[in-house]
Write a protein that holds these residues in place. Structure first.
Motif, mmCIF file in Angstrom:
data_model
loop_
_atom_site.group_PDB
_atom_site.id
_atom_site.type_symbol
_atom_site.label_atom_id
_atom_site.label_comp_id
_atom_site.label_asym_id
_atom_site.label_seq_id
_atom_site.Cartn_x
_atom_site.Cartn_y
_atom_site.Cartn_z
ATOM 1 N N ARG A 10 0.824 -1.212 0.000
ATOM 2 C CA ARG A 10 0.000 0.000 0.000
ATOM 3 C C ARG A 10 0.856 1.259 0.000
ATOM 4 N NH1 ARG A 10 -5.436 0.817 -0.303
ATOM 5 N NH2 ARG A 10 -6.163 2.455 1.061
ATOM 6 N N ARG A 11 2.014 1.182 0.683
ATOM 7 C CA ARG A 11 2.859 2.369 0.839
ATOM 8 C C ARG A 11 4.275 2.086 0.348
ATOM 9 N NH1 ARG A 11 -0.248 1.698 5.127
ATOM 10 N NH2 ARG A 11 -1.852 3.291 5.515
ATOM 11 N N PRO A 12 4.432 2.017 -0.955
ATOM 12 C CA PRO A 12 5.774 1.769 -1.490
ATOM 13 C C PRO A 12 6.663 2.999 -1.344
ATOM 14 C CG PRO A 12 4.192 2.097 -3.272
ATOM 15 C CD PRO A 12 3.415 2.172 -1.994
ATOM 16 N N GLN B 279 2.357 20.743 -6.943
ATOM 17 C CA GLN B 279 3.386 21.709 -6.535
ATOM 18 C C GLN B 279 4.573 21.048 -5.836
ATOM 19 O OE1 GLN B 279 1.343 25.643 -5.180
ATOM 20 N NE2 GLN B 279 0.276 23.926 -4.217
ATOM 21 N N SER B 280 4.511 19.723 -5.647
ATOM 22 C CA SER B 280 5.576 19.071 -4.891
ATOM 23 C C SER B 280 6.844 18.921 -5.744
ATOM 24 C CB SER B 280 5.107 17.711 -4.357
ATOM 25 O OG SER B 280 4.812 16.822 -5.414
ATOM 26 N N ASP B 281 7.962 18.783 -5.071
ATOM 27 C CA ASP B 281 9.252 18.758 -5.773
ATOM 28 C C ASP B 281 9.378 17.582 -6.734
ATOM 29 O OD1 ASP B 281 10.172 21.083 -4.697
ATOM 30 O OD2 ASP B 281 11.297 20.125 -3.072
ATOM 31 N N LYS B 282 8.690 16.467 -6.423
ATOM 32 C CA LYS B 282 8.807 15.299 -7.311
ATOM 33 C C LYS B 282 8.297 15.613 -8.718
ATOM 34 C CE LYS B 282 5.970 12.961 -4.539
ATOM 35 N NZ LYS B 282 5.435 14.161 -3.842
ATOM 36 N N ILE B 283 7.376 16.591 -8.824
ATOM 37 C CA ILE B 283 6.867 16.971 -10.148
ATOM 38 C C ILE B 283 7.988 17.637 -10.963
ATOM 39 C CG2 ILE B 283 5.246 18.502 -11.361
ATOM 40 C CD1 ILE B 283 3.839 16.092 -10.185
ATOM 41 N N ARG C 218 10.665 8.712 -1.428
ATOM 42 C CA ARG C 218 9.630 9.084 -0.453
ATOM 43 C C ARG C 218 8.536 8.026 -0.464
ATOM 44 N NH1 ARG C 218 10.295 10.751 -5.389
ATOM 45 N NH2 ARG C 218 10.645 12.960 -5.033
ATOM 46 N N THR C 219 7.786 7.960 0.650
ATOM 47 C CA THR C 219 6.651 7.050 0.747
ATOM 48 C C THR C 219 5.482 7.636 -0.040
ATOM 49 O OG1 THR C 219 7.358 6.631 3.013
ATOM 50 C CG2 THR C 219 5.174 5.829 2.399
ATOM 51 N N VAL C 220 4.774 6.774 -0.769
ATOM 52 C CA VAL C 220 3.526 7.192 -1.421
ATOM 53 C C VAL C 220 2.481 6.102 -1.189
ATOM 54 C CG1 VAL C 220 4.588 8.633 -3.225
ATOM 55 C CG2 VAL C 220 4.216 6.178 -3.637
ATOM 56 N N VAL C 221 1.257 6.400 -1.570
ATOM 57 C CA VAL C 221 0.177 5.402 -1.529
ATOM 58 C C VAL C 221 -0.048 4.891 -2.954
ATOM 59 C CG1 VAL C 221 -2.270 5.001 -1.065
ATOM 60 C CG2 VAL C 221 -0.917 6.441 0.487
ATOM 61 N N LEU C 222 -0.025 3.569 -3.081
ATOM 62 C CA LEU C 222 -0.284 2.962 -4.396
ATOM 63 C C LEU C 222 -1.788 2.982 -4.645
ATOM 64 C CD1 LEU C 222 0.915 1.448 -6.825
ATOM 65 C CD2 LEU C 222 0.603 -0.675 -5.520
ATOM 66 N N THR D 279 -0.548 3.666 -10.656
ATOM 67 C CA THR D 279 -0.771 5.104 -10.455
ATOM 68 C C THR D 279 -0.584 5.483 -8.991
ATOM 69 O OG1 THR D 279 -3.170 4.934 -10.125
ATOM 70 C CG2 THR D 279 -2.422 5.301 -12.371
ATOM 71 N N VAL D 280 -0.180 6.737 -8.842
ATOM 72 C CA VAL D 280 0.032 7.364 -7.535
ATOM 73 C C VAL D 280 -0.564 8.762 -7.637
ATOM 74 C CG1 VAL D 280 1.861 8.353 -6.086
ATOM 75 C CG2 VAL D 280 2.152 6.062 -7.049
ATOM 76 N N HIS D 281 -1.145 9.253 -6.554
ATOM 77 C CA HIS D 281 -1.680 10.616 -6.547
ATOM 78 C C HIS D 281 -0.701 11.543 -5.826
ATOM 79 C CE1 HIS D 281 -6.050 8.892 -6.772
ATOM 80 N NE2 HIS D 281 -5.330 8.635 -7.838
ATOM 81 N N THR D 282 -0.644 12.768 -6.288
ATOM 82 C CA THR D 282 0.289 13.694 -5.645
ATOM 83 C C THR D 282 -0.167 15.143 -5.797
ATOM 84 O OG1 THR D 282 2.639 14.142 -5.319
ATOM 85 C CG2 THR D 282 1.877 14.061 -7.605
ATOM 86 N N ASP D 283 0.604 16.034 -5.186
ATOM 87 C CA ASP D 283 0.370 17.475 -5.275
ATOM 88 C C ASP D 283 1.239 18.008 -6.418
ATOM 89 O OD1 ASP D 283 0.530 20.289 -4.912
ATOM 90 O OD2 ASP D 283 0.071 20.071 -2.778
#
Ligand SMILES: Cc1cc2nc3c(=O)[nH]c(=O)nc-3n(C[C@H](O)[C@H](O)[C@H](O)COP(=O)(O)O)c2cc1C
Length: 185
Positions: free
Chosen positions: A31-33, A68-72, A47-51, A62-66
């Protein structure tokens, strides 16, 4: 009758079972790869994300994100990512690499509408994620569909390690049509 980890087909099936379980079960380790990218100046970042989804047929996640975050910024500079999961009950290490496409705006507006209010809180903060602030709580959560993004990862390569009595390692790649190849662990 062989064990699932004794064939590359068995390992491949276990991979997608684990990822599907991760999507469906909040307590499952998949769930949190850990999701890794390369920063614009070449540093590894993890970083941890939710699958959110795992499609075995398409070999896509797929993963959801912001937005504006640096990973973008990292993915805009280098649209490649890696995902890591350790599944203790299977003694299985999963490592994936893939091309990551960023979806945002109108294309994903219907998906935003399906996300519960409490979860929407994760997408949109003022000031933007990573901005220095004077005190720890000098920010406001501002859920905003305009800052919501979906990371679509088209998996290109998979490396699986099974740490049983014997250690087994197998590699799979899209260019080889996911045909498994044993590797020395
Ligand atoms: C349990 C957990 C789950 C998380 N899930 C996500 C997620 O699904 N998407 C996301 O962008 N960040 C998630 N985060 C936050 C990231 O780990 C990270 O702190 C944030 O996205 C900023 O990362 P960046 O600066 O590398 O972009 C999660 C953090 C934790 C601890």
């Amino acid at each position: 009758m062989s064990e699932w980890f004794e064939t590359t087909d068995g390992l491949w099936a276990a991979l997608w079972d684990a990822l599907r379980d991760g999507v469906a079960d909040a307590r499952h380790p998949a769930r949190r790869p850990t999701f890794a990218t390369v920063s614009p100046d070449g540093w590894p970042e993890a970083r941890t994300v939710v699958l959110r989804t795992a499609d075995a047929q398409a070999a896509a996640l797929t993963v959801h994100t912001d937005l504006q975050s640096d990973k973008i910024k990292s993915l805009q500079a280098n649209p490649r990512g890696a995902l890591h999961v350790w599944v203790p009950e299977k003694d299985l290490q999963i490592r994936l690499q893939g091309h990551v496409a960023i979806a945002s705006g109108d294309a994903i507006r219907p998906l935003w509408a399906e996300i519960p209010d409490h979860a929407q809180q994760s997408y949109g903060v003022i000031p933007a994620p990573g901005t220095p602030i004077p005190e720890a709580l000098d920010y406001v959560k501002a859920p905003d569909p305009a800052t919501f993004a979906v990371l679509n990862c088209a998996v290109t390569q998979v490396d699986l390690v099974h740490l049983g009595k014997d250690h087994r390692r197998a590699q799979f790649s899209r260019v080889r049509h996911w045909q498994g190849q044993w590797l020395s662990p």
